[in-house]
Design a protein around this motif. Sequence first.
Motif, mmCIF file in Angstrom:
data_model
loop_
_atom_site.group_PDB
_atom_site.id
_atom_site.type_symbol
_atom_site.label_atom_id
_atom_site.label_comp_id
_atom_site.label_asym_id
_atom_site.label_seq_id
_atom_site.Cartn_x
_atom_site.Cartn_y
_atom_site.Cartn_z
ATOM 1 N N GLU A 212 0.829 -1.191 0.000
ATOM 2 C CA GLU A 212 0.000 0.000 0.000
ATOM 3 C C GLU A 212 0.868 1.248 0.000
ATOM 4 O OE1 GLU A 212 -2.989 0.017 3.001
ATOM 5 O OE2 GLU A 212 -3.376 -2.118 2.770
ATOM 6 N N GLY A 213 0.297 2.357 -0.392
ATOM 7 C CA GLY A 213 1.009 3.624 -0.368
ATOM 8 C C GLY A 213 1.601 3.977 -1.716
ATOM 9 N N LYS B 41 5.404 -1.009 -5.328
ATOM 10 C CA LYS B 41 5.797 -1.331 -6.704
ATOM 11 C C LYS B 41 4.594 -1.863 -7.472
ATOM 12 C CE LYS B 41 10.473 -1.821 -5.694
ATOM 13 N NZ LYS B 41 11.703 -1.864 -6.255
ATOM 14 N N ARG B 42 4.594 -1.612 -8.770
ATOM 15 C CA ARG B 42 3.511 -2.086 -9.620
ATOM 16 C C ARG B 42 3.610 -3.595 -9.810
ATOM 17 N NH1 ARG B 42 3.590 2.567 -14.255
ATOM 18 N NH2 ARG B 42 2.812 4.223 -12.913
ATOM 19 N N ALA B 43 2.467 -4.258 -9.693
ATOM 20 C CA ALA B 43 2.415 -5.706 -9.855
ATOM 21 C C ALA B 43 1.807 -6.101 -11.193
ATOM 22 C CB ALA B 43 1.610 -6.336 -8.721
ATOM 23 N N GLY B 44 0.960 -5.267 -11.740
ATOM 24 C CA GLY B 44 0.305 -5.607 -12.996
ATOM 25 C C GLY B 44 -0.738 -4.567 -13.342
ATOM 26 N N ILE B 45 -1.630 -4.949 -14.231
ATOM 27 C CA ILE B 45 -2.642 -4.012 -14.725
ATOM 28 C C ILE B 45 -4.023 -4.623 -14.549
ATOM 29 C CG2 ILE B 45 -2.581 -4.846 -17.098
ATOM 30 C CD1 ILE B 45 -2.757 -1.829 -17.892
ATOM 31 N N ILE C 181 -8.182 -3.947 -15.721
ATOM 32 C CA ILE C 181 -9.113 -3.238 -16.589
ATOM 33 C C ILE C 181 -10.504 -3.442 -16.026
ATOM 34 C CG2 ILE C 181 -10.060 -3.064 -18.908
ATOM 35 C CD1 ILE C 181 -7.351 -4.115 -19.922
ATOM 36 N N ILE C 182 -11.180 -2.356 -15.723
ATOM 37 C CA ILE C 182 -12.520 -2.408 -15.151
ATOM 38 C C ILE C 182 -13.521 -2.272 -16.292
ATOM 39 C CG2 ILE C 182 -14.120 -1.321 -13.540
ATOM 40 C CD1 ILE C 182 -11.502 -0.147 -12.199
ATOM 41 N N LEU C 183 -14.405 -3.261 -16.397
ATOM 42 C CA LEU C 183 -15.450 -3.257 -17.419
ATOM 43 C C LEU C 183 -16.798 -3.326 -16.715
ATOM 44 C CD1 LEU C 183 -13.898 -5.894 -19.817
ATOM 45 C CD2 LEU C 183 -13.955 -3.443 -20.169
ATOM 46 N N GLY C 184 -17.298 -2.202 -16.270
ATOM 47 C CA GLY C 184 -18.582 -2.169 -15.572
ATOM 48 C C GLY C 184 -18.535 -2.939 -14.267
ATOM 49 N N PRO C 185 -19.263 -4.068 -14.173
ATOM 50 C CA PRO C 185 -19.333 -4.790 -12.901
ATOM 51 C C PRO C 185 -18.182 -5.769 -12.653
ATOM 52 C CG PRO C 185 -20.817 -5.788 -14.468
ATOM 53 C CD PRO C 185 -20.211 -4.592 -15.148
ATOM 54 N N VAL C 186 -17.244 -5.911 -13.592
ATOM 55 C CA VAL C 186 -16.153 -6.870 -13.416
ATOM 56 C C VAL C 186 -14.798 -6.218 -13.653
ATOM 57 C CG1 VAL C 186 -17.541 -8.884 -14.048
ATOM 58 C CG2 VAL C 186 -16.252 -7.696 -15.789
ATOM 59 N N VAL C 187 -13.773 -6.874 -13.117
ATOM 60 C CA VAL C 187 -12.393 -6.435 -13.309
ATOM 61 C C VAL C 187 -11.628 -7.586 -13.941
ATOM 62 C CG1 VAL C 187 -10.294 -5.628 -12.177
ATOM 63 C CG2 VAL C 187 -12.511 -4.985 -11.267
ATOM 64 N N VAL C 188 -10.860 -7.291 -14.970
ATOM 65 C CA VAL C 188 -9.974 -8.267 -15.604
ATOM 66 C C VAL C 188 -8.561 -7.794 -15.319
ATOM 67 C CG1 VAL C 188 -9.281 -9.346 -17.772
ATOM 68 C CG2 VAL C 188 -11.661 -8.676 -17.419
ATOM 69 N N GLY C 189 -7.722 -8.691 -14.796
ATOM 70 C CA GLY C 189 -6.381 -8.261 -14.434
ATOM 71 C C GLY C 189 -5.331 -9.319 -14.629
ATOM 72 N N VAL C 190 -4.111 -8.858 -14.841
ATOM 73 C CA VAL C 190 -2.926 -9.719 -14.904
ATOM 74 C C VAL C 190 -1.887 -9.070 -14.015
ATOM 75 C CG1 VAL C 190 -1.125 -10.683 -16.369
ATOM 76 C CG2 VAL C 190 -3.435 -10.441 -17.260
ATOM 77 N N PHE C 191 -1.354 -9.823 -13.060
ATOM 78 C CA PHE C 191 -0.384 -9.253 -12.135
ATOM 79 C C PHE C 191 0.527 -10.339 -11.594
ATOM 80 C CE2 PHE C 191 -4.458 -9.982 -10.186
ATOM 81 C CZ PHE C 191 -4.168 -10.780 -9.093
ATOM 82 N N SER C 192 1.663 -9.926 -11.076
ATOM 83 C CA SER C 192 2.607 -10.884 -10.492
ATOM 84 C C SER C 192 2.240 -11.120 -9.035
ATOM 85 C CB SER C 192 4.040 -10.357 -10.600
ATOM 86 O OG SER C 192 4.169 -9.163 -9.877
#
Length: 193
Positions: free
Chosen positions: A145-146, A150-154, A156-167
């Motif tokens: 937090e804060g 470091k960034r873990a991934g990305i 994408i919010i599509l209305g009621p759902v989130v699609v993501g790829v992260f480490s």
Amino acid sequence: MRRRRQCTTWSGSAVGVQCQRLTRHDGPHGASPTSTYDEHWSWSDDDLDAIAVFTGTVWFHRPDRDRTGKTARFLGKWTALGLFAALLWWVDSWVTAVVFLALEVLLSVRRAHFVDLGRFTAGVWPVTPAAPAVIFGVAFALHGEGRNAKRAGIEIILGPVVVGVFSLVLRSEWPAYKRSQAAFDDRQKERRS
């Protein structure tokens, strides 16, 4: 269709629960405290007070509940979507039809689904109900937090759902994470045997 009911046998006074299997079931009686509990009690007709504890849930599934309406709604919805996709294919292109069906499948997600790809995870999950309503958004998943995380991934919010790829963990922590995971798996195997 003949209605099948729950077994009426009760265990002894030690636990005092009713069998959650169907009437005239094969094998011992069984009951779980809740439908998601990871253990269940088992006993036989010979000795109602001899209770054994096993892993797994015994959940009384009512076969007399009408499932045809639910199946009909599901088939009707997907038939209409298939016809609309065929119309899109005929009017525009097959790419439009495939994108429409993919978005429809994504937007109908009601629980989280993840696929592990080594150090990375890809998934789709519903938006938190407390989150503000967003039609489309792009965000970064962070390790911690804060502002200095470091960034873990990305995501994408599509209305009621989130699609993501992260480490899952940082690259520098990956070898230690794998060793820790292997040790945990070994402990789990020892417990089971």
